[in-house]
Structures are given as structure tokens and as C-alpha cells.
Motif scaffolding. Sequence first.
Motif, short mmCIF file in Angstrom:
data_model
loop_
_atom_site.label_atom_id
_atom_site.label_comp_id
_atom_site.label_asym_id
_atom_site.label_seq_id
_atom_site.Cartn_x
_atom_site.Cartn_y
_atom_site.Cartn_z
N LEU A 178 155.06 -12.66 -19.82
CA LEU A 178 156.02 -12.69 -20.93
C LEU A 178 156.58 -11.29 -21.24
CD1 LEU A 178 154.06 -15.13 -23.28
CD2 LEU A 178 156.04 -15.69 -21.87
N HIS A 179 156.60 -10.49 -20.23
CA HIS A 179 157.06 -9.08 -20.35
C HIS A 179 156.33 -8.35 -21.49
CE1 HIS A 179 160.53 -6.49 -18.81
NE2 HIS A 179 159.57 -5.70 -19.28
N ASP A 180 155.06 -8.58 -21.58
CA ASP A 180 154.25 -8.10 -22.70
C ASP A 180 153.84 -6.64 -22.56
OD1 ASP A 180 153.39 -8.90 -25.09
OD2 ASP A 180 151.50 -9.79 -24.41
N GLU A 181 153.71 -6.15 -21.34
CA GLU A 181 153.29 -4.76 -21.07
C GLU A 181 152.10 -4.36 -21.96
OE1 GLU A 181 156.68 -2.04 -20.13
OE2 GLU A 181 157.87 -3.61 -21.09
N PRO A 182 150.96 -5.02 -21.77
CA PRO A 182 149.85 -4.84 -22.71
C PRO A 182 148.98 -3.61 -22.48
CG PRO A 182 149.21 -6.39 -21.02
CD PRO A 182 150.63 -5.98 -20.70
N TRP A 183 149.34 -2.78 -21.50
CA TRP A 183 148.47 -1.70 -21.08
C TRP A 183 148.68 -0.41 -21.86
CZ3 TRP A 183 150.93 -4.36 -16.73
CH2 TRP A 183 152.31 -4.15 -16.71
N SER A 184 147.62 0.36 -21.97
CA SER A 184 147.65 1.74 -22.45
C SER A 184 146.73 2.53 -21.52
CB SER A 184 147.11 1.84 -23.88
OG SER A 184 147.87 1.03 -24.73
N PHE A 185 146.88 3.83 -21.52
CA PHE A 185 146.15 4.63 -20.54
C PHE A 185 145.40 5.78 -21.21
CE2 PHE A 185 149.82 2.63 -18.64
CZ PHE A 185 149.30 2.05 -17.50
N GLU A 206 144.82 -3.30 -26.17
CA GLU A 206 144.34 -3.73 -27.49
C GLU A 206 144.55 -5.23 -27.65
OE1 GLU A 206 146.59 -2.37 -30.93
OE2 GLU A 206 148.21 -1.76 -29.60
N GLN A 207 145.14 -5.85 -26.66
CA GLN A 207 145.40 -7.29 -26.76
C GLN A 207 144.30 -8.08 -26.07
OE1 GLN A 207 149.34 -8.63 -25.75
NE2 GLN A 207 150.18 -6.57 -25.94
#
Length: 189
Positions: A47-54, A108-109
Motif C-alpha cells: 500500500l506504498h506504506d514505506e514502514p521502514w526506519s534505519f 514502528e508499525q
Amino acid sequence: MRNMHTEMTIFEVILARRSVRNFTSQAVGLDIIRILLEAAVHAPTVLHDEPWSFAIIRDKQQLKDISDSAKPMFIHELGKAGHATDHVTKPDFNIFHNANTLILICSEQTGPFIVANCWLAAENLMLAACAMKLGSCVIGAALTALNRSEIKHKLNIPDKFSVIVPIIVGYPDGDTPPSPRRKPFILTC
Ligand SMILES: Cc1cc2nc3c(=O)[nH]c(=O)nc-3n(C[C@H](O)[C@H](O)[C@H](O)COP(=O)(O)O)c2cc1C
């Protein structure tokens, strides 16, 4: 950015990628890390959510401290699963194979595809690393420790984030032979 890439085709890069566990002491520059993250965030995302952080850890002492905390947890996990623990119990064993860069893909998702998204980003990152003559390796062994609150605090990772993929990156010291693969087992065609 272009001249940092090799002339390898994507299939050559896929075949050339190895889990690298021996690194030179050369540090991976932030400019290079930014390119790796750029590759990571171009992974498919539900869903084009791009849930990542680094989170990027480049402090050798910090990596050693996390390794020291992670080892007993990993030994416990290996023991529970009935696996040998000999190599991990050696005092000089470093869970990060003495790499000087650790990249954590976090989210965080929660949800059915969040983890999948982060792993797709991980593979993009590792293939990009390989194309740039860097070595990488997933360090699942450190995952339990990295999700402990006290370690996340030390790394400035807010509690609401989970660490999903830990990857070490560095300049390979020597060649890593390929690990064999079974032929694809086709159920129906
Ligand atoms: C989920 C996952 C966890 C892994 N954890 C570790 C690890 O903790 N330490 C390590 O040295 N390698 C780890 N690896 C690397 C695998 O051992 C490696 O991918 C496998 O042996 C195949 O070798 P190759 O990656 O060179 O093709 C992990 C790989 C995956 C996919």
C-alpha cells in the motif's frame, strides 16, 4: 552515484552476493551508507506504506558492547533449539564478525506485511552493497538483544520501534566462497 556502481548486471550481482564475515578495518563512509539506504527504500512496499526506519551504528566499542550482551541470549536460544553453541561461546567471538558498521532496519508499525517490507528493503540494500564491492551479512543472532529496551535506549531507538533486520556492512577481507543452493523445487508448472 553512477560511477560507484560496477558494470555487473543485476543477475551477476545476485549470484555474487555472499554473507561476508571477514572485513578490513576500512570504515564505510556515510555517503556510501546513504546510497545503500536509497537502494533499500526502493523496495516494494505494501500500500506504498514505506514502514521502514534505519539506525546506523559505527562505533566499534558500542558494537562490541552489544555483541557481549547479545551472545548469552543467542547461546540460550541456540541451546533451546538444540543447536551447537561452541563457536559462539568462544570469548573472542563477535556476533557482528568485527564489522565496523551495523545497519538496523526498524519499524514502528505492526501488520501482516511490515516485516516483509523490511526484508525486501534488506535484500535491496545487500545487493547494492555487493554491487559496490562491499560485503554484508544479516545478523539474526543479535535480534533479541537489539529489541531489548535498554539496548534500544543506548542506540537512541525509541521503544515503539522494533528492530526487524540487523545487517553488518564493510569492506571484505578476502574472498567468500559461494554457498551451494538446491535447484528450485517446482511443485507444478
Ligand atoms: C534471517 C537470517 C538470519 C541470519 N543470521 C545470521 C547470523 O546471525 N550470523 C551470521 O553469520 N549469518 C547469518 N545469516 C546468514 C546466513 O547464514 C547465510 O545467508 C546463509 O548461510 C547462506 O549464505 P549466503 O548468504 O552467503 O548465500 C542469516 C541469514 C538470514 C536470512
